[in-house]
Design an enzyme around this catalytic site. Sequence first.
Site, PDB file in Angstrom:
ATOM      1  N   GLN A  25      91.148  54.904 -87.395  1.00 10.63           N
ATOM      2  CA  GLN A  25      89.752  55.363 -87.444  1.00 10.63           C
ATOM      3  C   GLN A  25      89.560  56.383 -88.580  1.00 10.63           C
ATOM      4  O   GLN A  25      88.565  56.364 -89.282  1.00 10.63           O
ATOM      5  CB  GLN A  25      89.374  55.989 -86.093  1.00 10.63           C
ATOM      6  N   GLU A  26      90.532  57.235 -88.755  1.00  9.57           N
ATOM      7  CA  GLU A  26      90.401  58.295 -89.758  1.00  9.57           C
ATOM      8  C   GLU A  26      90.534  57.773 -91.188  1.00  9.57           C
ATOM      9  O   GLU A  26      89.758  58.143 -92.053  1.00  9.57           O
ATOM     10  CB  GLU A  26      91.463  59.383 -89.532  1.00  9.57           C
ATOM     11  N   SER A  27      91.536  56.961 -91.448  1.00  6.67           N
ATOM     12  CA  SER A  27      91.835  56.628 -92.854  1.00  6.67           C
ATOM     13  C   SER A  27      92.148  55.158 -93.103  1.00  6.67           C
ATOM     14  O   SER A  27      92.520  54.815 -94.229  1.00  6.67           O
ATOM     15  CB  SER A  27      93.053  57.445 -93.299  1.00  6.67           C
TER      16      SER A  27
END
Length: 477
Positions: A307-309
């Site tokens: 989700q982040e990267s």
Amino acid sequence: MTPHRLLLLIGLVALALLAGCSRSDALQQVLTDGELVVVSRNSPTTFYLDKGGAAGFEHDLAQLFAEALGVNLQMETAYSLNGIFRRLQRREAHIAAAGLSLTGARSAEFNHSTPYANLVPRVVYRTGKRKPSGLDDIEGLHLVVLAGSSHEQTLRDLQSAAWPELSWEAVRGADTMELLERVDSGSADIAVIDSNEFRMQQSLYSRLDVAFNLGSEQDMVWYFPPGDDYDALIDRADAFLAELQEDGRLAQLREQHFGHNTVLSRVGSHVFARNIRSKLPAYADLIRQVAEEYKLDWHLLAAIAYQESHWDPEATSPTGVRGMMMLTRPTAREMGVKDRLDPLQSLRGGARYLKNIRRRLPADISEPDRTWLALAAYNIGLAHLEDARVLTDQRGGDPHLWSDVLETLPLLQKREHYRTTRYGYARGGEAASFVQNIRHYYSILQWKDMSANQPGQPLDPMHFLPAALRGERFLAL
Ligand code: GLU
């Protein structure tokens, strides 16, 4: 002229010259003090508090400029548009950065930068009511605008040119959400608001729509106090904006703040399934190792990292959030991460941060809600999560349950709600999507692992997701 008067005149001229010379160059002053003072207004499109502290398009842009100058940014808030310009007039700030349009009247009085965005003034109405088609069509309608805004000036010009009947209410304050609130609740019929602000807030007011545009495109600029002692600072600002324009960072920043928010659809799920094959294998061992160190389910840590990267250890956002777990600089420092681009350090920092937050939640919240609530706080900060839990309670929900808090989080973006909370506006809708997306990725990763242990051909993960999840339209902002 008597010699006496002549002397007096010479004295006055000398004094004026002296005053002119003694006004030191603003750029030099900023560099010497090591501080750039920028005045803005608190609104979702300009400046507000977020997980990593101050945020918003204008804040992020001003922050980059301060960094380019090698000085600290001191961001201040004024509570009305007139208040912003008063501060410039009194030279209490070096720059006004607040989604301000370039107008003739303003540029006659103040210095300004080159434009860094464009906007179109929109006249907004509530669907279901009669849609006015133009200025000739708004007689009898209650029109609201922000006091001191460029739109008020436009209306004044139109009034003296061809529409003497034109009337409106100038709403004090500096937050356009107030205007949308008024039209949505029916206490006003139409409002004038900038296109970028409306686009960003429209999903919160789904009944509102554009009736027509008030005039043509306008430029968004920074304003500076009057006087040629600002020339050097303005030149630097223009060069900085040109560089950002050139290398694409300006477009990225605009997209990040004003672009359409990404909705994770089934297409997103298929991209995810592809990335599981192409990207995850390179980092799976590292993620497993860190998950073990921190006693976390590795599928969960992998889902957060995705989700982040999208499992990119070099990922960088224009706001300076970086690495596999997209840590802000202060969070990284707090978690002992020296190199945010090192995937092992980044994963450890994220895992530690999540554990910290999960531990700090009230003891009577049990799993799995505890993890989902911790993830929301991971995204938005504990203070704003607490606001959402208080709101949930006030609305008859259970603040211990993720499903109830999930419903309340987007309200932190609505003025009528966030003005009653302790910490104010926050991108609650984004935090809600953040958690829901991670839960989605998490179930797919768990299923994948399970199916890998099954004999036979791997199957399409979508078949195995619970029906509710499969059909789920992920929360859009
Ligand atoms: N762009 C407007 C101005 O310069 C402020 C925002 C708005 O009223 O929509 O005054």
